[in-house]
Write a protein that holds these residues in place. Structure first.
Motif, short mmCIF file in Angstrom:
data_model
loop_
_atom_site.label_atom_id
_atom_site.label_comp_id
_atom_site.label_asym_id
_atom_site.label_seq_id
_atom_site.Cartn_x
_atom_site.Cartn_y
_atom_site.Cartn_z
N ASP A 24 43.96 120.14 92.55
CA ASP A 24 44.54 119.30 91.50
C ASP A 24 46.02 119.61 91.32
O ASP A 24 46.86 118.70 91.18
CB ASP A 24 43.80 119.48 90.18
N GLN A 54 39.25 123.62 93.53
CA GLN A 54 39.43 122.29 92.92
C GLN A 54 40.67 122.28 92.03
O GLN A 54 41.46 121.34 92.08
CB GLN A 54 38.17 121.93 92.11
N THR A 55 40.83 123.34 91.24
CA THR A 55 42.01 123.43 90.38
C THR A 55 43.27 123.47 91.22
O THR A 55 44.28 122.80 90.91
CB THR A 55 41.92 124.67 89.50
#
Length: 175
Positions: free
Chosen positions: A137, A133-134
């Motif tokens: 992002d 997810q990071t």
């Protein structure tokens, strides 16, 4: 008369036994035996009979006591044997209970280890998801940055390919 006196004394040279004295003594001896038999022999025999019965009773009581003692000893031996068997059974039960408890502890430890492994896998998966997810992002922000740079200037196909390669390189370094 001399012959009569001679007849009534036998062996006068040896001390003389008089027939009259002998008959008198024999008569009194017979009377004494009759009196003893009538007054002393019956009670004496009664006492002897009672004594015989008492002794027989004591012997019988001793035999009964001996038989009871043998029976009690046999019962005690049997009870001791049963007690030993019960003690052996208790020992065997304790051993089997210990073995079962050991198996239960081992199984519980295996289940706990499996639970810990599964928990660690889930945690790793969660961390992996967070990292992805990071990364997504970061990729999105880099894409916006690239898009803004592209908008600021028009780039050629070769410049665009260089920007993508640079982006992939930057994304690889951040992991």
């Amino acid at each position: 008369m001399q012959s009569f006196t001679g007849f009534t004394t036998i062996y006068a040279a040896l001390g003389g036994l008089h027939v009259g004295d002998m008959l008198t003594q024999l008569f009194f001896f017979i009377v004494l035996i009759v009196l003893v038999r009538k007054f002393a022999w019956g009670p004496l025999m009664g006492v002897m009979q009672k004594r015989e019965e008492y002794v027989a009773g004591e012997i019988e009581a001793a035999e009964q006591s001996r038989a009871e003692a043998e029976k009690a000893q046999a019962e005690a031996t049997e009870q001791l044997k049963q007690t030993k068997q019960e003690a052996q059974k208790i020992i065997e039960d304790a051993k089997s209970a210990g073995t079962r408890q050991e198996q239960d502890i081992i199984e519980s430890a295996h289940r706990e280890a499996d639970r810990i492994k599964e928990s660690a896998r889930e945690e790793i998966e969660n961390e992996k998801e967070k990292a992805i997810q990071t990364l997504q992002d970061k990729v999105a922000s880099l894409s916006v940055l690239i898009a803004s740079k592209v908008i600021e200037k028009e780039i050629s196909a070769q410049d665009q390919e260089e920007l993508i390669n640079e982006y992939i390189k930057e994304a690889g370094e951040e992991q």
